[in-house]
Design an enzyme around this catalytic site. Structure first.
Site, short mmCIF file in Angstrom:
data_model
loop_
_atom_site.label_atom_id
_atom_site.label_comp_id
_atom_site.label_asym_id
_atom_site.label_seq_id
_atom_site.Cartn_x
_atom_site.Cartn_y
_atom_site.Cartn_z
CG PHE A 17 -67.06 -14.20 49.03
CD1 PHE A 17 -65.92 -14.22 48.26
CD2 PHE A 17 -66.96 -13.87 50.37
CE1 PHE A 17 -64.69 -13.89 48.81
CE2 PHE A 17 -65.73 -13.55 50.93
CZ PHE A 17 -64.59 -13.55 50.14
CE LYS A 18 -63.18 -10.37 47.66
NZ LYS A 18 -63.03 -11.63 46.92
CG ASP A 19 -72.20 -8.50 46.03
OD1 ASP A 19 -71.70 -7.38 45.90
OD2 ASP A 19 -72.53 -9.22 45.07
CG LEU A 53 -67.40 -5.01 50.19
CD1 LEU A 53 -66.60 -5.34 48.95
CD2 LEU A 53 -66.94 -3.69 50.79
CB THR A 61 -62.70 -6.31 46.75
OG1 THR A 61 -62.55 -7.50 47.50
CG2 THR A 61 -62.79 -5.13 47.69
#
Ligand SMILES: *Cc1c(COP(=O)(O)O)cnc(C)c1O
Length: 496
Positions: free
Chosen positions: A111-113, A116, A146
């Site tokens: 989910f960091k995408d 980011l 991350t």
């Protein structure tokens, strides 16, 4: 109405959104918070027909008020494009009566995408707007996801360099391979002997190192952060909660105005804080269910009002949640202290000196919308297995923690409110733990054999992000002690 940002440890100074994004962390060690949470200007009905990109604009324009429409729409278009393997960007999948919001369809399958992929564009735009000519050095601590998402976002971005520190023995084999094979002259990846908290504390110390900042400025360099301490990470995460609600409405799974619950597998408290912000913007959310793994410092906090990191750090099969200092909780503490920077600063000083603090009864009463619980390793594995056997749907280990906690919540409360569970990673990122949970016989297989087996039994294609690293060669093999982080940074930046 304009939104300005101030530090959780100093209420005086206010900066624009673009300044806050550029800076990452405030000089006093505090986190930037908006002076108020804006209310959604469109109705949920209106939002129901919007694409992810359009929803992102509707939400982000309210927080990033010094960005022009053209700037913000440009950032959004460059972020949420074919890097994602579905046009929906964040699809909802119904399984066993809950809605799994799949946040792992971006370039690095976690989910960091979601944040980011846009942060580099927000950062470059912010630098331009503020006439900053320095090269931006992104300094990042990662519990595994991350790091790669930030590397993928910033690799090759002109005017930036990125340095990632990860716990050498604290990430999954796939996570590590994803990071150490990262291409791009402006990227640097280092394993540290220590855990995520050590990496995060080390990075925060470097941010606050005034002498280092001066030396860097002399060379035309300045730090910023890609961690969720950067408000530019948090704001894009609010979007998918708004989007999920609007989609449920569109598909007539809920009535207009009907409240939903949200479950979030939590580590640094960024993702669930974004859900809290969404609720405060007007999304009908009832409970915010905070799911922890065996590092259950947040569960204890919600049960007692005491935050205490003095305990054994456990390595679990959900490594991205192996965290004892949940940085973003500070933003919530500040708020329930009545936006009182002084009171918050006292508690954070106690946290850094003694590793603990307690909130007042008055503050505790404001946490009524939160519910905390945890799942141990056995419960997490059991959840992956039972979900797979009952439905064929394969959960990753982090999402399984959330799913197990959701079951406990329903058992505890009998609450039948419709529920969205944040699905934070693809099972392919944690293949070994996921496959072992389904059947221990898989442990004999190699990492990529397991990938192919998962694809077969789960009936899902191997994601591009995994195909890419199958044969990629290792580019980064630096390892250092946690006390050497400053020296390593100076070396990479050519300052010695
Ligand atoms: C980062 C991460 C989490 C924890 O999110 P926070 O915002 O740090 O609470 C959960 N699951 C996965 C897969 C992650 O990468």
């Amino acid at each position: 109405m304009e939104v300005l940002y101030s530090s959780t440890r100093d209420g005086e100074k206010k900066v624009t959104a673009s300044r806050a994004i550029l800076q990452g962390l405030s000089e006093d060690g505090g986190l930037f918070v908006p002076d108020h949470i804006p209310t959604l200007s469109a109705t949920m009905r209106e939002l129901a027909d919007k694409s992810y990109q359009e929803t992102a604009y509707e939400v982000m324009k309210l927080f990033l008020t010094d960005f022009t429409e053209e700037e913000l729409k440009g950032c959004i278009a460059r972020a949420y494009d074919s890097k994602f393997d579905t046009e929906e960007i964040a699809p909802l999948v119904e399984a066993e009566g809950a809605y799994y919001l799949e946040l792992f369809h971006g370039a690095t399958i976690a989910f960091k995408d979601m944040a980011l992929s846009i942060l580099p564009h927000l950062m470059i735009t912010s630098a331009k707007k503020n006439h900053v000519d320095n090269e931006i050095v992104i300094l990042t601590a990662t519990s595994g996801d991350t790091g790669k998402a930030a590397l993928a976002g910033f690799a090759g971005v002109e005017g930036t360099k990125i340095i990632v520190f990860y716990p050498k023995n604290g990430v999954s084999p796939i996570q590590e391979k994803q990071m150490v094979t990262q291409k791009g002259d402006n990227t640097f990846v280092v394993g540290i002997h220590g855990n995520f908290d050590d990496a995060q504390t080390g990075v925060k110390t470097l941010f606050n190192d005034k002498e280092l900042a001066k030396e860097m400025a002399a060379q035309g360099l300045q730090f910023s952060s890609a961690n969720s301490i950067n408000i530019g990470r948090l704001v894009p995460q609010v979007v998918y909660y708004v989007y999920a609600y609007a989609k449920l409405l569109k598909e007539e799974k809920i009535a207009d105005g009907e409240k939903i619950n949200v479950v979030v597998p939590t580590g640094n408290f960024g993702n669930i804080l974004a859900a809290f912000y969404a609720k405060n913007m007007g999304v009908p959310i009832a409970k915010l269910i905070c799911a922890s793994n065996e590092n259950k410092v947040l569960y204890d906090f919600f049960s007692t009002g005491d935050y205490d990191r003095n305990r054994e750090f456990k390595l679990t099969t959900s490594p991205s949640m192996d965290i004892l200092i949940s940085s973003n909780l500070e933003r919530l503490i500040y708020r329930i202290a009545g936006n009182d920077a002084e009171k918050n600063a006292e508690m954070m000083a106690a946290l850094s000196a003694e590793g603990k603090y307690s909130i007042t009864q008055e503050m505790k009463e404001q946490l009524a919308d939160f519910y905390g619980n945890f799942a141990d390793e056995k419960e997490t594995a059991g959840r992956i297995k039972s979900m797979y056997e009952d439905t064929g749907y394969v959960l990753d280990t982090h999402t399984a923690v959330a799913s197990a906690v959701y079951q406990k919540y329903v058992d505890d409360t009998k609450d039948q409110t419709k529920t969205v569970i944040a699905s934070t990673a693809s099972p392919f990122k944690f293949t070994r733990s996921v496959m072992n949970a389904i059947d221990p016989k898989y442990d004999a297989m190699g990492d990529f054999e397991l990938v192919d087996e998962l694809s077969k039994i789960g009936n899902v294609a191997v994601p591009k992000a995994i195909e890419e690293i199958r044969t990629a060669s290792v580019i980064h093999d630096h390892v250092c002690d946690k006390t050497e982080m400053k020296a390593v940074v100076k070396q990479f930046l050519g300052m010695e």
